[in-house]
Design an enzyme around this catalytic site. Structure first.
Site, PDB file in Angstrom:
ATOM      1  N   ASP A 102       0.837  -1.198   0.000  1.00  0.00           N
ATOM      2  CA  ASP A 102       0.000   0.000   0.000  1.00  0.00           C
ATOM      3  C   ASP A 102       0.877   1.255   0.000  1.00  0.00           C
ATOM      4  OD1 ASP A 102      -3.028   0.843   0.411  1.00  0.00           O
ATOM      5  OD2 ASP A 102      -1.893   2.005   1.856  1.00  0.00           O
ATOM      6  N   HIS A 273      -7.279  -6.594  -0.508  1.00  0.00           N
ATOM      7  CA  HIS A 273      -6.165  -5.654  -0.441  1.00  0.00           C
ATOM      8  C   HIS A 273      -5.111  -6.037   0.594  1.00  0.00           C
ATOM      9  CE1 HIS A 273      -4.067  -1.883  -0.871  1.00  0.00           C
ATOM     10  NE2 HIS A 273      -4.279  -1.546   0.387  1.00  0.00           N
TER      11      HIS A 273
END
Length: 295
Positions: A102, A273
């Site tokens: 991320d 994610h």
């Protein structure tokens, strides 16, 4: 809240002081977390990595227990990459493997572009480059990644809205980005640390500034790097969840081919994610294989 087997220290890296967790021995491997997390996101794989590497896990500036300077420019990924160079200098490390997820992955690839001599091998989890991600937006991606525009709004709008229920916002964000739309992949200790960030106005402002930088400074620096023909020289592994954000861009591995000279990639089935928490065994197998090749 140290990961099991890790010890914490605070390291002055130049402009800021970082909270750093460390364990293991061998070639240095730096793990960089993303939003809305901190070092705890690595807790399922870091102990196993420490059986093979000298694993160094900082909280990025603005997150965890690291310093949180004011202003958007302080959260440009070029500045945050300089923090990692400063950390390596403080620990007397000439080079290191780097693995980022991320926002930490955005710091990681900027580190590899700006300081190529300091990165041995690179791992990137669940992103495509900032400029490319903005360029890929359509209605579906805009709805999924609404936080990119929400958090980047001028202060104090998003800060005030999050302040209404910061821990609740963190929980909703974490669950909604997993494959199963559930918090059950996160430990209670990790959730407690993430919720604490959501309840801390200083940390919330820092996270918003992180995204404000992404919408402005980082996007511009990416464009300059592309125009200059810069490429990542370090051998790079790209991991992405079948249900994550890069998958929504169409051909995420193809996007990275324009940026990396030596690229491999693995799509992670059953993952959204947060791959390290959702499919830790698959992530561990892939990264061990990638970084062990240096030996």
């Amino acid at each position: 809240m140290a990961i099991e087997g890790f010890t914490q220290s605070f390291v002055d890296v130049g402009a800021v002081r970082l909270s750093v967790h460390r364990a293991g021995a061998g070639a240095p491997l730096i793990l960089l977390h993303g939003f809305p997390q901190n070092h705890r996101c690595w807790e399922k794989i870091a102990p196993s990595l420490a059986e093979h590497f000298d694993v160094i896990v900082p909280d990025l500036r603005g997150y965890g227990e690291s310093d949180a300077p004011e202003g958007v420019a302080a959260y440009a990924k070029r500045e945050m990459a300089r923090d990692i160079v400063g950390l390596m200098d403080a620990l007397a490390l000439a080079k290191a493997h780097v693995l980022g997820h991320d926002r930490g992955a955005r710091v990681s690839y900027r580190l590899a572009l700006d300081h190529s001599a300091r990165v041995d091998r690179l791992g990137i989890i669940e992103i495509v480059p900032t400029g490319d991600f903005w360029a890929a937006w359509d209605a579906e991606l805009a709805m999924a990644a609404y936080h990119w525009t929400f958090l980047a709004q001028p202060a104090p709008l998003p800060e005030r809205m999050i302040a209404a229920d910061g821990p609740g916002y963190i929980d909703w964000t974490l669950a909604s980005w997993t494959h199963r739309r559930s918090l059950d992949v996160f430990s209670e200790a990790a959730l407690e640390s993430y919720r604490a960030q959501g309840a801390d106005p200083l940390r919330v402002a820092a996270m918003c500034n992180d995204y404000r930088a992404g919408a402005t400074i980082d996007r511009q620096i990416d464009a300059e790097s592309r125009s200059a023909g810069l490429k990542i020289a370090a051998p790079m592994l790209f991991l992405w969840g079948a249900g994550g954000f890069p998958a929504k861009t169409g051909d995420p591995l193809g996007v990275w081919r324009d940026w990396a000279e030596d690229l491999s990639g693995v799509e992670l089935e059953g993952s959204g994610h947060f791959a390290m928490e959702e499919v830790p065994d698959a992530v561990l197998a892939a990264v061990l294989g990638h970084f062990a090749e240096a030996d």
